[in-house]
Scaffold this motif. Structure first.
Motif, mmCIF file in Angstrom:
data_model
loop_
_atom_site.group_PDB
_atom_site.id
_atom_site.type_symbol
_atom_site.label_atom_id
_atom_site.label_comp_id
_atom_site.label_asym_id
_atom_site.label_seq_id
_atom_site.Cartn_x
_atom_site.Cartn_y
_atom_site.Cartn_z
ATOM 1 N N ALA A 185 0.815 -1.158 -0.019
ATOM 2 C CA ALA A 185 -0.222 0.015 0.003
ATOM 3 C C ALA A 185 0.800 1.347 0.008
ATOM 4 O O ALA A 185 0.428 2.176 -0.708
ATOM 5 C CB ALA A 185 -0.937 0.036 1.083
ATOM 6 N N ARG A 186 1.899 1.141 1.011
ATOM 7 C CA ARG A 186 2.768 2.263 0.824
ATOM 8 C C ARG A 186 3.608 2.719 -0.408
ATOM 9 O O ARG A 186 3.437 3.889 -0.816
ATOM 10 C CB ARG A 186 3.872 2.134 2.005
ATOM 11 C CG ARG A 186 4.901 3.668 2.474
ATOM 12 C CD ARG A 186 5.853 3.379 3.485
ATOM 13 N NE ARG A 186 5.061 2.890 4.663
ATOM 14 C CZ ARG A 186 5.132 1.491 5.301
ATOM 15 N NH1 ARG A 186 5.834 0.430 4.400
ATOM 16 N NH2 ARG A 186 4.620 1.067 6.456
ATOM 17 N N THR A 187 3.853 1.742 -1.161
ATOM 18 C CA THR A 187 4.497 1.736 -2.599
ATOM 19 C C THR A 187 3.429 2.371 -3.459
ATOM 20 O O THR A 187 3.720 3.228 -4.195
ATOM 21 C CB THR A 187 4.955 0.418 -2.967
ATOM 22 O OG1 THR A 187 5.787 -0.328 -2.135
ATOM 23 C CG2 THR A 187 5.559 0.526 -4.470
ATOM 24 N N ASP A 188 2.132 1.903 -3.414
ATOM 25 C CA ASP A 188 1.432 2.585 -4.423
ATOM 26 C C ASP A 188 0.851 4.032 -4.180
ATOM 27 O O ASP A 188 0.907 4.672 -4.975
ATOM 28 C CB ASP A 188 -0.220 1.663 -4.255
ATOM 29 C CG ASP A 188 0.040 0.406 -4.942
ATOM 30 O OD1 ASP A 188 0.648 0.468 -6.207
ATOM 31 O OD2 ASP A 188 -0.647 -0.711 -4.884
ATOM 32 N N PHE A 189 0.889 4.337 -2.664
ATOM 33 C CA PHE A 189 0.660 5.742 -2.467
ATOM 34 C C PHE A 189 1.710 6.502 -2.834
ATOM 35 O O PHE A 189 1.444 7.666 -3.178
ATOM 36 C CB PHE A 189 0.339 5.850 -0.920
ATOM 37 C CG PHE A 189 -0.875 5.168 -0.638
ATOM 38 C CD1 PHE A 189 -2.049 5.092 -1.379
ATOM 39 C CD2 PHE A 189 -1.150 4.702 0.722
ATOM 40 C CE1 PHE A 189 -3.204 4.573 -1.102
ATOM 41 C CE2 PHE A 189 -2.397 3.975 1.126
ATOM 42 C CZ PHE A 189 -3.243 3.987 0.305
ATOM 43 N N GLN A 190 3.088 5.946 -2.507
ATOM 44 C CA GLN A 190 4.133 6.758 -2.831
ATOM 45 C C GLN A 190 4.099 7.403 -4.301
ATOM 46 O O GLN A 190 4.678 8.227 -4.828
ATOM 47 C CB GLN A 190 5.427 6.244 -2.172
ATOM 48 C CG GLN A 190 5.792 6.362 -0.749
ATOM 49 C CD GLN A 190 6.813 5.584 -0.206
ATOM 50 O OE1 GLN A 190 7.431 4.692 -0.960
ATOM 51 N NE2 GLN A 190 7.166 5.887 0.846
ATOM 52 N N ARG A 191 4.050 6.017 -5.183
ATOM 53 C CA ARG A 191 4.093 6.038 -6.637
ATOM 54 C C ARG A 191 3.007 7.173 -7.007
ATOM 55 O O ARG A 191 3.302 7.968 -7.966
ATOM 56 C CB ARG A 191 3.769 4.954 -7.165
ATOM 57 C CG ARG A 191 3.911 4.770 -8.710
ATOM 58 C CD ARG A 191 5.233 5.173 -9.304
ATOM 59 N NE ARG A 191 5.287 5.352 -10.805
ATOM 60 C CZ ARG A 191 5.897 6.279 -11.360
ATOM 61 N NH1 ARG A 191 6.322 7.272 -10.933
ATOM 62 N NH2 ARG A 191 5.597 6.043 -12.653
ATOM 63 N N ALA A 192 1.920 7.087 -6.379
ATOM 64 C CA ALA A 192 0.769 8.054 -7.020
ATOM 65 C C ALA A 192 1.254 9.303 -6.638
ATOM 66 O O ALA A 192 1.048 10.458 -7.270
ATOM 67 C CB ALA A 192 -0.483 8.027 -6.077
ATOM 68 N N ILE A 193 1.888 9.766 -5.419
ATOM 69 C CA ILE A 193 2.434 11.170 -5.298
ATOM 70 C C ILE A 193 3.471 11.598 -6.194
ATOM 71 O O ILE A 193 3.804 12.734 -6.265
ATOM 72 C CB ILE A 193 3.005 11.368 -3.646
ATOM 73 C CG1 ILE A 193 1.669 11.183 -2.726
ATOM 74 C CG2 ILE A 193 3.608 12.593 -3.410
ATOM 75 C CD1 ILE A 193 1.908 11.086 -1.309
#
Length: 202
Positions: A185-193
């Motif tokens: 989840a953290r990876t996806d959120f960081q990539r979104a930002i």
């Protein structure tokens, strides 16, 4: 003919009077009901347009635009159950309409019926299999239903279509978080930002 001339001139009051007389003389003539509905909609008088459209829907049972207009009025009034009914009526006449599936899915989501919304979004993925937003919507609906596996599948497909899609990235992140995959989840959120630094909801 008098009503047609008044309509062309945008003389709404005169046209309305002529159409009301026509309704009295020929109550089954759809032109008068449709004409008055059009005048009221033009003047943003939806409360007056609605009964005209309802009667027109009774007379003209093969025109999907009529129940679609009725549904739109109920939706704007916040009467979501009525809106769902009329969007379904419209879809029964035009089952391949992208706009109708989208509208019905969105109204179902608004009313908390994620299962019905998912059916419409899945139909959209079949009708337009290369449109990212349909898979995003399906992922969100599946997530709200607690179906993590299905939600991830829709999100993965959206990202396959568009790896830079922020909403699909965040949708998958939320599904991963709900499933306990905090690192994913953290990876996806960081990539979104990274894709959109102004996107702050992640």
């Amino acid at each position: 003919h008098f009503a047609e001339i008044a309509l062309r001139r945008k003389e709404w009051d005169r046209a309305a009077e002529a159409l009301k007389r026509l309704q009295h003389l020929c109550p089954l003539d759809p032109a008068s009901w449709g004409g008055l509905a059009g005048i009221y909609l033009e003047r943003n008088e939806e409360d007056l347009a609605l009964p005209q459209l309802l009667e027109l829907a009774r007379i003209e049972q093969n025109d999907s635009t009529i129940p679609q207009k009725v549904a739109g009025i109920f939706r704007r009034r916040g009467e979501l159950r009525e809106a769902q009914y009329w969007f379904r009526q419209a879809l029964s006449m035009d089952p391949s309409s992208i706009d109708l599936h989208q509208a019905l899915g969105d109204v179902c989501m608004q009313s908390g019926d994620s299962e019905a919304a998912l059916r419409e979004y899945k139909a959209l993925t079949d009708l337009q299999p290369t449109t990212v937003k349909h898979f995003e919507s399906a992922a969100l609906a599946a997530h709200k239903l607690g179906n993590a596996e299905q939600a991830q599948a829709f999100a993965r497909h959206a990202l396959k279509l568009d790896p830079a899609c922020v909403l699909a990235r965040v949708s998958r992140g939320k599904v991963r978080m709900a499933a306990g995959d905090l690192a994913g989840a953290r990876t996806d959120f960081q990539r979104a930002i990274e894709i959109d630094p102004n996107w702050s909801q992640a």
